[in-house]
Design a protein around this motif. Structure first.
Motif, PDB file in Angstrom:
ATOM      1  N   ARG A   5      27.878 -29.936  51.113  1.00  0.00           N
ATOM      2  CA  ARG A   5      27.768 -28.944  50.044  1.00  0.00           C
ATOM      3  C   ARG A   5      26.296 -28.653  49.832  1.00  0.00           C
ATOM      4  N   TRP A   6      25.991 -27.366  49.697  1.00  0.00           N
ATOM      5  CA  TRP A   6      24.628 -26.887  49.483  1.00  0.00           C
ATOM      6  C   TRP A   6      24.553 -26.282  48.095  1.00  0.00           C
ATOM      7  N   ASP A   7      23.631 -26.768  47.264  1.00  0.00           N
ATOM      8  CA  ASP A   7      23.391 -26.236  45.924  1.00  0.00           C
ATOM      9  C   ASP A   7      21.996 -25.633  45.945  1.00  0.00           C
ATOM     10  N   GLN A   8      21.925 -24.317  45.732  1.00  0.00           N
ATOM     11  CA  GLN A   8      20.656 -23.621  45.933  1.00  0.00           C
ATOM     12  C   GLN A   8      20.251 -22.751  44.762  1.00  0.00           C
ATOM     13  N   ASP A   9      18.942 -22.704  44.530  1.00  0.00           N
ATOM     14  CA  ASP A   9      18.291 -21.800  43.583  1.00  0.00           C
ATOM     15  C   ASP A   9      17.532 -20.802  44.460  1.00  0.00           C
ATOM     16  N   GLU A  10      18.097 -19.594  44.627  1.00  0.00           N
ATOM     17  CA  GLU A  10      17.558 -18.609  45.560  1.00  0.00           C
ATOM     18  C   GLU A  10      16.774 -17.510  44.852  1.00  0.00           C
ATOM     19  N   TRP A  11      15.611 -17.190  45.391  1.00  0.00           N
ATOM     20  CA  TRP A  11      14.807 -16.052  44.947  1.00  0.00           C
ATOM     21  C   TRP A  11      14.778 -15.055  46.093  1.00  0.00           C
ATOM     22  N   TYR A  12      15.051 -13.773  45.795  1.00  0.00           N
ATOM     23  CA  TYR A  12      15.095 -12.704  46.802  1.00  0.00           C
ATOM     24  C   TYR A  12      13.868 -11.816  46.650  1.00  0.00           C
ATOM     25  N   PHE A  13      12.990 -11.844  47.647  1.00  0.00           N
ATOM     26  CA  PHE A  13      11.780 -11.025  47.648  1.00  0.00           C
ATOM     27  C   PHE A  13      12.027  -9.716  48.382  1.00  0.00           C
ATOM     28  N   LEU A  14      11.504  -8.633  47.859  1.00  0.00           N
ATOM     29  CA  LEU A  14      11.497  -7.362  48.561  1.00  0.00           C
ATOM     30  C   LEU A  14      10.384  -7.404  49.601  1.00  0.00           C
ATOM     31  N   ALA A  15      10.646  -6.864  50.785  1.00  0.00           N
ATOM     32  CA  ALA A  15       9.608  -6.749  51.811  1.00  0.00           C
ATOM     33  C   ALA A  15       9.879  -5.495  52.623  1.00  0.00           C
ATOM     34  N   ARG A  16       8.816  -4.927  53.125  1.00  0.00           N
ATOM     35  CA  ARG A  16       8.889  -3.732  53.984  1.00  0.00           C
ATOM     36  C   ARG A  16       8.214  -4.044  55.309  1.00  0.00           C
ATOM     37  N   THR A  17       8.742  -3.411  56.356  1.00  0.00           N
ATOM     38  CA  THR A  17       8.139  -3.582  57.675  1.00  0.00           C
ATOM     39  C   THR A  17       8.381  -2.333  58.516  1.00  0.00           C
ATOM     40  N   THR A  18       7.523  -2.143  59.504  1.00  0.00           N
ATOM     41  CA  THR A  18       7.769  -1.115  60.518  1.00  0.00           C
ATOM     42  C   THR A  18       8.210  -1.778  61.819  1.00  0.00           C
ATOM     43  N   GLN A  19       8.145  -3.105  61.856  1.00  0.00           N
ATOM     44  CA  GLN A  19       8.514  -3.894  63.036  1.00  0.00           C
ATOM     45  C   GLN A  19      10.025  -4.137  63.003  1.00  0.00           C
ATOM     46  N   THR A  20      10.779  -3.458  63.882  1.00  0.00           N
ATOM     47  CA  THR A  20      12.236  -3.573  63.807  1.00  0.00           C
ATOM     48  C   THR A  20      12.863  -4.405  64.932  1.00  0.00           C
ATOM     49  N   ALA A  21      12.103  -4.737  65.960  1.00  0.00           N
ATOM     50  CA  ALA A  21      12.627  -5.621  67.006  1.00  0.00           C
ATOM     51  C   ALA A  21      12.660  -7.038  66.455  1.00  0.00           C
ATOM     52  N   THR A  22      13.754  -7.754  66.706  1.00  0.00           N
ATOM     53  CA  THR A  22      13.875  -9.114  66.202  1.00  0.00           C
ATOM     54  C   THR A  22      14.054 -10.096  67.344  1.00  0.00           C
ATOM     55  N   ALA A  23      13.552 -11.299  67.132  1.00  0.00           N
ATOM     56  CA  ALA A  23      13.730 -12.400  68.081  1.00  0.00           C
ATOM     57  C   ALA A  23      13.470 -13.688  67.322  1.00  0.00           C
ATOM     58  N   ALA A  24      14.494 -14.503  67.194  1.00  0.00           N
ATOM     59  CA  ALA A  24      14.316 -15.793  66.524  1.00  0.00           C
ATOM     60  C   ALA A  24      13.311 -16.615  67.323  1.00  0.00           C
ATOM     61  N   THR A  25      12.318 -17.166  66.641  1.00  0.00           N
ATOM     62  CA  THR A  25      11.254 -17.873  67.341  1.00  0.00           C
ATOM     63  C   THR A  25      11.225 -19.365  67.082  1.00  0.00           C
ATOM     64  N   ALA A  26      11.843 -19.827  66.001  1.00  0.00           N
ATOM     65  CA  ALA A  26      11.738 -21.258  65.674  1.00  0.00           C
ATOM     66  C   ALA A  26      12.965 -21.740  64.909  1.00  0.00           C
TER      67      ALA A  26
ATOM     68  N   ARG B 194      17.437 -13.332  41.401  1.00  0.00           N
ATOM     69  CA  ARG B 194      17.528 -14.790  41.459  1.00  0.00           C
ATOM     70  C   ARG B 194      19.000 -15.144  41.392  1.00  0.00           C
ATOM     71  N   ARG B 195      19.382 -16.192  42.133  1.00  0.00           N
ATOM     72  CA  ARG B 195      20.796 -16.561  42.178  1.00  0.00           C
ATOM     73  C   ARG B 195      20.937 -18.064  42.374  1.00  0.00           C
ATOM     74  N   MET B 196      21.875 -18.641  41.635  1.00  0.00           N
ATOM     75  CA  MET B 196      22.286 -20.021  41.866  1.00  0.00           C
ATOM     76  C   MET B 196      23.575 -19.947  42.669  1.00  0.00           C
ATOM     77  N   CYS B 197      23.681 -20.790  43.685  1.00  0.00           N
ATOM     78  CA  CYS B 197      24.907 -20.785  44.477  1.00  0.00           C
ATOM     79  C   CYS B 197      25.208 -22.190  44.978  1.00  0.00           C
ATOM     80  N   SER B 198      26.469 -22.388  45.307  1.00  0.00           N
ATOM     81  CA  SER B 198      26.925 -23.652  45.850  1.00  0.00           C
ATOM     82  C   SER B 198      28.017 -23.339  46.857  1.00  0.00           C
ATOM     83  N   PHE B 199      27.891 -23.900  48.059  1.00  0.00           N
ATOM     84  CA  PHE B 199      28.843 -23.566  49.118  1.00  0.00           C
ATOM     85  C   PHE B 199      28.922 -24.697  50.134  1.00  0.00           C
ATOM     86  N   PRO B 200      30.063 -24.809  50.802  1.00  0.00           N
ATOM     87  CA  PRO B 200      30.169 -25.782  51.888  1.00  0.00           C
ATOM     88  C   PRO B 200      29.634 -25.159  53.179  1.00  0.00           C
TER      89      PRO B 200
END
Length: 171
Positions: free
Chosen positions: A94-115, A83-89
């Protein structure tokens, strides 16, 4: 930083964010390459993820953001690592964020931004899978800070018993 769907309307305050530490079968981590919308030379690498929308849970937000930003939907979402608190321009605000980092696994390695939102289309330059060794040797800016060290510990020791609170980052 998915300065995302809510990003185009973000007006300040503490933003709840879900991020994904996505690992492939070779323990490579997926990072997105971002930059200031009007200055591609001001760039960095970051984990997929973004703001929680409406009544969705952070888990739902993590999976939605991952699909929107990478096209990857075949994932096994694990525990919250950090978990991390951060603030950045970014993009003139300015963005003030409370971030949670989830672990995830995948076998799908091709990427394509869809939205991607308009802001994301102007500020995300692509994605890349990184080995821990590549990340350790990288001279680029990477968020969260110390990601190479955090990833090495994760790969060596497994997920922590509970979320680790990272140092607050104010840029």
């Amino acid at each position: 930083m998915r300065a995302e769907a809510a990003a185009d309307t973000y007006e300040g305050g503490l933003r709840k964010v879900a991020r994904v530490v996505l690992l492939d079968p070779d323990d490579r981590i997926l990072l997105l390459h971002g930059h200031e919308p009007d200055d591609p030379s001001d760039d960095w690498w970051f984990t997929p993820g973004g703001g929680v929308e409406g009544e969705e849970t952070r888990e739902e937000a993590a999976l939605r953001e991952l699909a929107e930003e990478t096209g990857i939907t075949e994932v096994e979402l694990g525990p919250v690592l950090w978990r991390r608190m951060c603030s950045f321009p970014f993009a003139g605000r300015r963005w003030d964020q409370d971030e949670w980092y989830f672990l995830a696994r995948t076998t799908q390695t091709a990427t394509a931004a869809t939205a991607l939102t308009d802001l994301e289309r102007r500020s995300v330059a692509g994605a890349r899978w990184w080995t821990c060794q590549e990340l350790t040797r990288a001279h680029e800016t990477v968020y969260p800070t110390r990601l190479a060290e955090l990833l090495r510990r994760l790969l060596d020791e497994g997920p922590p018993a509970g979320p680790v609170t990272l140092d607050t980052e104010i840029v």
